[in-house]
Design an enzyme around this catalytic site. Structure first.
Site, PDB file in Angstrom:
ATOM      1  N   ASN A 133      67.901  17.542  11.492  1.00 51.63           N
ATOM      2  CA  ASN A 133      67.161  18.004  10.309  1.00 51.63           C
ATOM      3  C   ASN A 133      67.988  17.913   9.025  1.00 51.63           C
ATOM      4  O   ASN A 133      67.731  18.604   8.058  1.00 51.63           O
ATOM      5  CB  ASN A 133      66.598  19.410  10.536  1.00 51.63           C
ATOM      6  CG  ASN A 133      67.681  20.439  10.817  1.00 51.63           C
ATOM      7  OD1 ASN A 133      68.866  20.158  10.721  1.00 51.63           O
ATOM      8  ND2 ASN A 133      67.262  21.651  11.172  1.00 51.63           N
ATOM      9  N   HIS A 146      72.173  21.927   6.792  1.00 57.10           N
ATOM     10  CA  HIS A 146      72.230  23.360   7.037  1.00 57.10           C
ATOM     11  C   HIS A 146      72.214  24.057   5.686  1.00 57.10           C
ATOM     12  O   HIS A 146      72.907  23.640   4.763  1.00 57.10           O
ATOM     13  CB  HIS A 146      73.505  23.774   7.787  1.00 57.10           C
ATOM     14  CG  HIS A 146      73.711  25.260   7.698  1.00 57.10           C
ATOM     15  ND1 HIS A 146      73.012  26.132   8.495  1.00 57.10           N
ATOM     16  CD2 HIS A 146      74.445  26.025   6.859  1.00 57.10           C
ATOM     17  CE1 HIS A 146      73.351  27.383   8.155  1.00 57.10           C
ATOM     18  NE2 HIS A 146      74.204  27.337   7.160  1.00 57.10           N
ATOM     19  N   GLU A 198      79.428  32.432   5.305  1.00 56.31           N
ATOM     20  CA  GLU A 198      79.560  30.997   5.589  1.00 56.31           C
ATOM     21  C   GLU A 198      80.445  30.285   4.560  1.00 56.31           C
ATOM     22  O   GLU A 198      81.224  29.400   4.926  1.00 56.31           O
ATOM     23  CB  GLU A 198      78.168  30.348   5.638  1.00 56.31           C
ATOM     24  CG  GLU A 198      77.384  30.797   6.870  1.00 56.31           C
ATOM     25  CD  GLU A 198      75.989  30.198   6.948  1.00 56.31           C
ATOM     26  OE1 GLU A 198      75.344  30.387   7.987  1.00 56.31           O
ATOM     27  OE2 GLU A 198      75.538  29.550   5.982  1.00 56.31           O
ATOM     28  N   LYS A 234      74.424  17.338   7.248  1.00 51.22           N
ATOM     29  CA  LYS A 234      74.812  17.102   8.636  1.00 51.22           C
ATOM     30  C   LYS A 234      75.096  15.608   8.852  1.00 51.22           C
ATOM     31  O   LYS A 234      74.766  14.774   7.991  1.00 51.22           O
ATOM     32  CB  LYS A 234      73.694  17.619   9.553  1.00 51.22           C
ATOM     33  CG  LYS A 234      73.501  19.145   9.465  1.00 51.22           C
ATOM     34  CD  LYS A 234      72.342  19.626  10.346  1.00 51.22           C
ATOM     35  CE  LYS A 234      72.233  21.151  10.323  1.00 51.22           C
ATOM     36  NZ  LYS A 234      71.131  21.641  11.193  1.00 51.22           N
ATOM     37  N   THR A 274      62.989  24.573   9.304  1.00 48.67           N
ATOM     38  CA  THR A 274      63.982  24.039  10.239  1.00 48.67           C
ATOM     39  C   THR A 274      63.500  22.793  10.994  1.00 48.67           C
ATOM     40  O   THR A 274      64.262  21.854  11.194  1.00 48.67           O
ATOM     41  CB  THR A 274      64.366  25.134  11.259  1.00 48.67           C
ATOM     42  OG1 THR A 274      64.754  26.298  10.531  1.00 48.67           O
ATOM     43  CG2 THR A 274      65.512  24.689  12.136  1.00 48.67           C
ATOM     44  N   ARG A 325      66.730  27.139   0.167  1.00 50.96           N
ATOM     45  CA  ARG A 325      65.886  27.121   1.380  1.00 50.96           C
ATOM     46  C   ARG A 325      64.523  26.502   1.073  1.00 50.96           C
ATOM     47  O   ARG A 325      63.968  25.758   1.887  1.00 50.96           O
ATOM     48  CB  ARG A 325      65.704  28.540   1.930  1.00 50.96           C
ATOM     49  CG  ARG A 325      66.956  29.144   2.529  1.00 50.96           C
ATOM     50  CD  ARG A 325      67.351  28.524   3.842  1.00 50.96           C
ATOM     51  NE  ARG A 325      66.593  29.061   4.950  1.00 50.96           N
ATOM     52  CZ  ARG A 325      67.001  29.001   6.223  1.00 50.96           C
ATOM     53  NH1 ARG A 325      68.164  28.425   6.523  1.00 50.96           N
ATOM     54  NH2 ARG A 325      66.274  29.483   7.170  1.00 50.96           N
ATOM     55  N   TYR A 377      77.926  29.159  13.585  1.00 53.33           N
ATOM     56  CA  TYR A 377      76.608  29.613  14.034  1.00 53.33           C
ATOM     57  C   TYR A 377      76.629  31.035  14.581  1.00 53.33           C
ATOM     58  O   TYR A 377      75.580  31.669  14.670  1.00 53.33           O
ATOM     59  CB  TYR A 377      76.001  28.633  15.050  1.00 53.33           C
ATOM     60  CG  TYR A 377      75.413  27.414  14.351  1.00 53.33           C
ATOM     61  CD1 TYR A 377      74.244  27.517  13.597  1.00 53.33           C
ATOM     62  CD2 TYR A 377      76.033  26.172  14.410  1.00 53.33           C
ATOM     63  CE1 TYR A 377      73.711  26.424  12.926  1.00 53.33           C
ATOM     64  CE2 TYR A 377      75.506  25.062  13.741  1.00 53.33           C
ATOM     65  CZ  TYR A 377      74.349  25.201  13.007  1.00 53.33           C
ATOM     66  OH  TYR A 377      73.823  24.119  12.337  1.00 53.33           O
TER      67      TYR A 377
HETATM   68  P1  GDP Z   1      68.068  26.845   9.922  1.00 61.06           P
HETATM   69  O1  GDP Z   1      68.745  27.996   9.255  1.00 61.06           O
HETATM   70  O2  GDP Z   1      66.797  26.428   9.243  1.00 61.06           O
HETATM   71  O3  GDP Z   1      68.968  25.665  10.181  1.00 61.06           O
HETATM   72  O4  GDP Z   1      67.621  27.350  11.358  1.00 61.06           O
HETATM   73  P2  GDP Z   1      68.295  28.421  12.346  1.00 61.06           P
HETATM   74  O5  GDP Z   1      69.446  29.110  11.694  1.00 61.06           O
HETATM   75  O6  GDP Z   1      67.172  29.249  12.870  1.00 61.06           O
HETATM   76  O7  GDP Z   1      68.807  27.504  13.513  1.00 61.06           O
HETATM   77  C1  GDP Z   1      69.992  26.788  13.428  1.00 61.06           C
HETATM   78  C2  GDP Z   1      69.845  25.516  14.225  1.00 61.06           C
HETATM   79  O8  GDP Z   1      69.493  25.845  15.585  1.00 61.06           O
HETATM   80  C3  GDP Z   1      68.725  24.583  13.751  1.00 61.06           C
HETATM   81  O9  GDP Z   1      69.139  23.720  12.720  1.00 61.06           O
HETATM   82  C4  GDP Z   1      68.366  23.861  15.031  1.00 61.06           C
HETATM   83  O10 GDP Z   1      69.272  22.816  15.279  1.00 61.06           O
HETATM   84  C5  GDP Z   1      68.589  24.919  16.116  1.00 61.06           C
HETATM   85  N1  GDP Z   1      67.332  25.588  16.444  1.00 61.06           N
HETATM   86  C6  GDP Z   1      66.805  26.659  15.815  1.00 61.06           C
HETATM   87  N2  GDP Z   1      65.647  27.015  16.359  1.00 61.06           N
HETATM   88  C7  GDP Z   1      65.404  26.139  17.353  1.00 61.06           C
HETATM   89  C8  GDP Z   1      64.325  25.988  18.311  1.00 61.06           C
HETATM   90  O11 GDP Z   1      63.330  26.724  18.313  1.00 61.06           O
HETATM   91  N3  GDP Z   1      64.445  24.970  19.203  1.00 61.06           N
HETATM   92  C9  GDP Z   1      65.517  24.120  19.214  1.00 61.06           C
HETATM   93  N4  GDP Z   1      65.556  23.148  20.117  1.00 61.06           N
HETATM   94  N5  GDP Z   1      66.544  24.240  18.339  1.00 61.06           N
HETATM   95  C10 GDP Z   1      66.491  25.227  17.430  1.00 61.06           C
HETATM   96 MG    MG Z   2      70.139  29.451   9.853  1.00 63.08          MG
END
Ligand code: GDP
Ligand code: MG
Length: 204
Positions: free
Chosen positions: A159, A162, A173, A17, A128, A122, A57
């Protein structure tokens, strides 16, 4: 040619990112996936459009609901009140902030191949939320953001990376970020040691 159903042929998408690029962590991040034995089969730098990020997303039609529910639960688990009880309202906000974050500068999109690539990536990437991601993972070692800080400042959680969450997500993706001709099939010497059944190519 290799059998496409073998676990060693699994592929996953990683995107460094904008904060990862800005913090000069590209080499470190790529090095972690290389060191475990994965093979880089596609890579490019680009500044994504907001449309590309929204589509990324929402490739999974359940993402809005699932992520909204996950966010509400994480607030409640910490004894806090979520900003809304409606998962879709929460995800709309997250998505707006993600678009701002992910289009703020160049990102590096990569396709990595190898045994159990999705789960291995992962594991190395970590959870995350950097506040709780394990020490030894990229998100645990190189960044310190939290949902609380991100929500207070009305921005996406920073973070660094992705990484696809499942094989189906990875396939969708990779197709979203790469044209077929942008991925390269090739052999690297690691594979002889990681996957060769007999290890009969070492001694002369
Ligand atoms: P990843 O696959 O580990 O990146 O997580 P996800 O697919 O669940 O979420 C995608 C993105 O959404 C994350 O990188 C965060 O930026 C955002 N996100 C996910 N869960 C949360 C949450 O509980 N709170 C907030 N503020 N953002 C979230
Ligand atoms: Mg994800």
């Amino acid at each position: 040619m290799s059998d496409m159903t073998h676990p060693k042929d699994e592929r996953t998408l990683v995107v460094i990112k904008p904060d990862g690029v800005q913090r000069s962590l590209m080499g470190e991040i790529i090095g972690r996936y290389e060191a475990v034995g994965l093979k880089l089969v596609g890579m490019k730098m680009l500044v994504p459009t907001a449309e590309h990020i929204e589509a990324h997303y929402t490739l999974d039609p359940n993402w809005r609901r699932v992520t909204g529910e996950k966010t509400i639960k994480s607030y409640k688990d910490k004894g806090m009140t979520p900003p809304s009880e409606d998962p879709l309202e929460i995800t709309a906000k997250i998505l707006t902030n993600l678009k701002k974050y992910m289009t703020s500068g160049p990102v590096v999109a990569m396709a990595w191949e190898g045994a159990h690539a999705v789960k291995i990536v992962r594991k190395i990437t970590g959870g995350t939320e950097p506040l709780t991601s394990d020490v030894g993972t990229i998100r645990g070692d190189y960044v310190l953001d939290s949902y609380q800080m991100a929500d207070t400042d009305n921005r996406a959680v920073r973070n660094l990376i992705h990484a696809s969450g499942s094989v189906d997500e990875a396939n969708a993706e990779i197709a979203h970020w790469f044209k077929p001709g942008e991925l390269t099939d090739y052999r690297i010497i690691h594979e002889e040691i990681l996957y060769d059944v007999n290890l009969d190519g070492i001694l002369e």
